[in-house]
Write an enzyme that holds these catalytic residues in place. Sequence first.
Site, PDB file in Angstrom:
ATOM      1  N   LYS A 163      -1.432  -1.098  -4.020  1.00  0.00           N
ATOM      2  CA  LYS A 163      -2.493  -0.157  -4.032  1.00  0.00           C
ATOM      3  C   LYS A 163      -1.622   0.484  -4.098  1.00  0.00           C
ATOM      4  CE  LYS A 163      -5.870   2.058  -0.987  1.00  0.00           C
ATOM      5  NZ  LYS A 163      -6.460   1.865   0.230  1.00  0.00           N
ATOM      6  N   TYR A 195       1.032  -1.235  -0.411  1.00  0.00           N
ATOM      7  CA  TYR A 195       0.022  -0.482   0.138  1.00  0.00           C
ATOM      8  C   TYR A 195       1.010   1.109   0.147  1.00  0.00           C
ATOM      9  CZ  TYR A 195      -3.701   3.053   1.365  1.00  0.00           C
ATOM     10  OH  TYR A 195      -4.676   4.452   1.552  1.00  0.00           O
TER      11      TYR A 195
END
Length: 288
Positions: free
Chosen positions: A160, A132
């Site tokens: 992400k 992330y």
Amino acid sequence: MFYGTYTALVTPFCSDGSVDYGCLKEIIDRQADAGVAGIVPVGTTGESPTLSVEEHNKVIEKSVEAAAGRMQVIAGTGANCTAEAVELTKAAAAAGADATLQIAPYYNKPTPEGLYRHFSAVADIGLPVMLYNAPGRTSRDIPVSVVQRLSSHPSIVAIKEAAGDVGRVSALRSVCDIEIISGDDALTVPMISVGACGVVSVATNVFPEPVVEMVAAALSGDFAKAAKIHNTLYPLFRDLFIEVNPIPVKAAMAAAGMISEVYRLPLCEMSPDNKAKLMRTLESLGVI
């Protein structure tokens, strides 16, 4: 492994500030009915910084139970302490989560080598890892060179991207084949156009069906349809971040009767002017 629309779940609270697990199940049921590919509990949108370890683990357990094979569960188990991230990830794996979302360690701002060792230690558990990248939250970007190194680990399968940079998709695709998921609702369509394979969305908490339709259209190559839906939803994408996430999305869900508008400090209610603007957007879309 990851493809389509995923929802970064809010964590609903009761009026006394405790976690409302019954409401959590209702939210997850709605996401399943809308056709999302998966849910992401206890990330930033889930107010993870204010949950105790016991609550954190229980939200994941209840999310896995509620998902019940209908969709994937990517548990937010990142931390700025590697030992804590490992402990949380082991608990998520034991609860039956399909994968873990791993934020770059915040505040202590590790070096590229520290990032590599941190994520590798979590990945060695064996649960699939979605990295992330959210430098606005962490003050630490995950360099493309580090992602390239990490992509060789069999458990590190996706990232992400929430850096607000569509160019990161092309940069990553040029050096490795890791799956790339948009972390910004407003950038989903352009990111898919250059190789991303979905989104972890905040807006789907409020209005999941059109986001699912938009992502499906973009992934099928129908960018005219995807752009049309994007343009309709853009005011919502914009206003859900008019104040720090998840304050606006919880305000929107409360206005739509989905949750009680309860936060844990240091988060608090929206300013009156910003809330009025958000409510006008919700009314224009027929959400309220």
